[in-house]
Design a protein around this motif. Sequence first.
Motif: not given
Length: 302
Positions: A135-139, A188-191, A194-199
Amino acid sequence: MYQDYTITHLRQLESEAIYILRETAAQFESPVLLFSGGKDSIVMAYLAKKAFWPAKLPFPLMHVDTGHNFPETIEYRDAFIATLGADLIVASVQEAIDTGKVIEEKGPYASRNSLQTVALLEALEAGQYDAALGGGRRDEEKARAKERFFSHRDAFGQWDPKNQRPELWNIFNGRKHHGEHFRIFPLSNWTEMDIWQYVKAEDIELPNLYFSHQRDCIVRQGVIMAVTDFIEVQADEEIENMTVRFRTIGDATCTGAALSTASSLEAIIAEVAAARQTERGTRADDKRSETAMEDRKKEGYF
């Protein structure tokens, strides 16, 4: 208008991640999804369910268990896996210690975090898994800038940043020699935002550790640490009841908390938007050296 843009942005990220998940299932014979019980792996597993619905997930989930987990994490993990209808594999660090494969650190600041590498690589070899979804992210950390969606690992499970393949036009090369494997990063392209908004958009349930609550803590080397059975409180450390939440979830001996009153998704999103410290700024293990993350990647963990 902003809300419409945000939803469109999230759908683009979702579509990309689902494409990566399906490409992984198509190219590899035996993939596995690494699941820690943290928000990133929860979102990744949720996306996998969407990608292959109504069929069952075509790969199991693997938890690299240090044995020093928050009880809430394990409770959530077991309930989530049951709801998902997936198979769970547990790679045990405690078992690696008991069998003499690794030596546990000693002292008040000891952590089992670095010992996860051996447990993970052995579990991948035992299951003959040729791809591990992470689950690695770009930020998250600067070492992520050298990664690809399909990240090659050699026969020893090690990562060489100079040996990463180009990924032009979203064409992914999963070819490998016997004994090698790939780490796949659909997010990879998430921050973090983004995760919190998607949740929030998908109404995904998360462990209650992510939300503000009262907990006994100490401050150790500038990091707020929850007092647990795995923490050895020193004579000069004062236990204080604090209002905190966790931005990341991992080994209880190295996962720091953040002072926060954010008890809802809306409040957390606002807090993250205003934050000046990255979420890994609360991780005690990352403070051991400036290249802590990259060193663990080269050794074969991330």
